[in-house]
Design a protein around this motif. Structure first.
Motif, short mmCIF file in Angstrom:
data_model
loop_
_atom_site.label_atom_id
_atom_site.label_comp_id
_atom_site.label_asym_id
_atom_site.label_seq_id
_atom_site.Cartn_x
_atom_site.Cartn_y
_atom_site.Cartn_z
N ASP A 105 52.55 -11.36 143.13
CA ASP A 105 53.67 -12.00 143.83
C ASP A 105 53.17 -12.89 144.96
N PHE A 106 52.22 -12.40 145.71
CA PHE A 106 51.65 -13.17 146.82
C PHE A 106 50.99 -14.46 146.32
N TYR A 107 50.14 -14.33 145.30
CA TYR A 107 49.44 -15.51 144.78
C TYR A 107 50.40 -16.49 144.11
N THR A 108 51.44 -15.98 143.49
CA THR A 108 52.43 -16.86 142.87
C THR A 108 53.14 -17.69 143.94
N ILE A 109 53.46 -17.07 145.06
CA ILE A 109 54.10 -17.79 146.17
C ILE A 109 53.17 -18.89 146.67
N ILE A 110 51.89 -18.56 146.83
CA ILE A 110 50.92 -19.56 147.30
C ILE A 110 50.82 -20.72 146.32
N VAL A 117 52.11 -22.78 153.20
CA VAL A 117 51.26 -23.96 153.22
C VAL A 117 49.97 -23.64 154.00
N GLY A 118 48.87 -24.04 153.46
CA GLY A 118 47.59 -23.84 154.12
C GLY A 118 46.82 -22.62 153.64
N LEU A 119 47.50 -21.69 152.97
CA LEU A 119 46.80 -20.49 152.53
C LEU A 119 45.87 -20.75 151.35
N GLN A 120 46.21 -21.71 150.50
CA GLN A 120 45.29 -22.06 149.41
C GLN A 120 43.95 -22.48 149.99
N SER A 121 44.01 -23.28 151.02
CA SER A 121 42.78 -23.76 151.67
C SER A 121 42.01 -22.58 152.27
N ARG A 122 42.71 -21.68 152.93
CA ARG A 122 42.06 -20.53 153.56
C ARG A 122 41.38 -19.66 152.51
N ILE A 123 42.04 -19.45 151.38
CA ILE A 123 41.46 -18.64 150.31
C ILE A 123 40.24 -19.34 149.72
#
Length: 190
Positions: A105-110, A117-123
């Motif tokens: 669920d978390f990754y689907t939201i990302i 916004v910005g979490l893809q970059s952080r990951i």
């Protein structure tokens, strides 16, 4: 008594995080209120404010927990003290897709919304750091800058994760791990 209190705190925090994930599937963080979070979690406002000052603090703790789990999942093959290499890597040692599946669920939201916004970059930065650990174990590969190699591998794995999410987790985590291993072996010998 302490163990009971700790269990209650963990239970409350899990409920709040699950409520936030559920709400983020419907709208952006800015549109979500603390009232909505506590109602969805079935806890009172006092419980929320006992642990968090703002909803952003709840989100930050949730993200930090998931990043720690990502790191642990990636490093799982290292627990036995072995260096990771394609030669000794097997499908059961690759745990990153299990991690993503556990937090689907978390990754689907990302992947599919602007809610985080910005979490893809952080990951991806975290994945690059993890990849750097592996490529630094290897001897220098003639003509390849190791930081670029680490970045390449991190974004390639993120691309696999994104495709898996976009296909609504059509494949199992084991299948995805097998695909990654096959790709790594293919690129090594091509």
């Amino acid at each position: 008594m302490d163990n009971y209190h700790d269990r209650r705190v963990r239970k409350s925090k899990i409920a709040l995080k699950n409520a936030l994930i559920s709400l983020l599937q419907q709208k952006n963080l800015q549109q979500i209120t603390v009232t909505e979070i506590v109602q969805a979690a079935d806890v009172n406002r006092g419980t929320f404010y006992k642990h968090y000052q703002y909803k952003e603090e709840l989100l930050e703790e949730m993200v930090d927990d998931i990043i720690v789990d990502l790191i642990d999942s990636y490093r799982e093959p290292l627990k036995e003290g072995e260096k990771i290499s394609i030669n000794n890597l097997n499908v059961s040692a690759i745990k990153i897709f299990d991690h993503v599946e556990n937090h689907a669920d978390f990754y689907t939201i990302i992947a599919k919304s602007n809610a985080l916004v910005g979490l893809q970059s952080r990951i991806c930065i975290q994945l690059t750091d993890l990849m750097r650990e592996v490529v630094e174990q290897a001897h220098e590969i003639k003509g390849i800058e190791l930081n670029l190699l680490a970045s390449y591998q991190a974004y390639a794995i993120w691309g696999l994760i994104m495709e898996w999410i976009n296909q609504e987790f059509k494949y199992s985590a084991t299948y995805m791990s097998n695909q990654l291993l096959t790709i790594l072996q293919f690129t090594r010998y091509s």
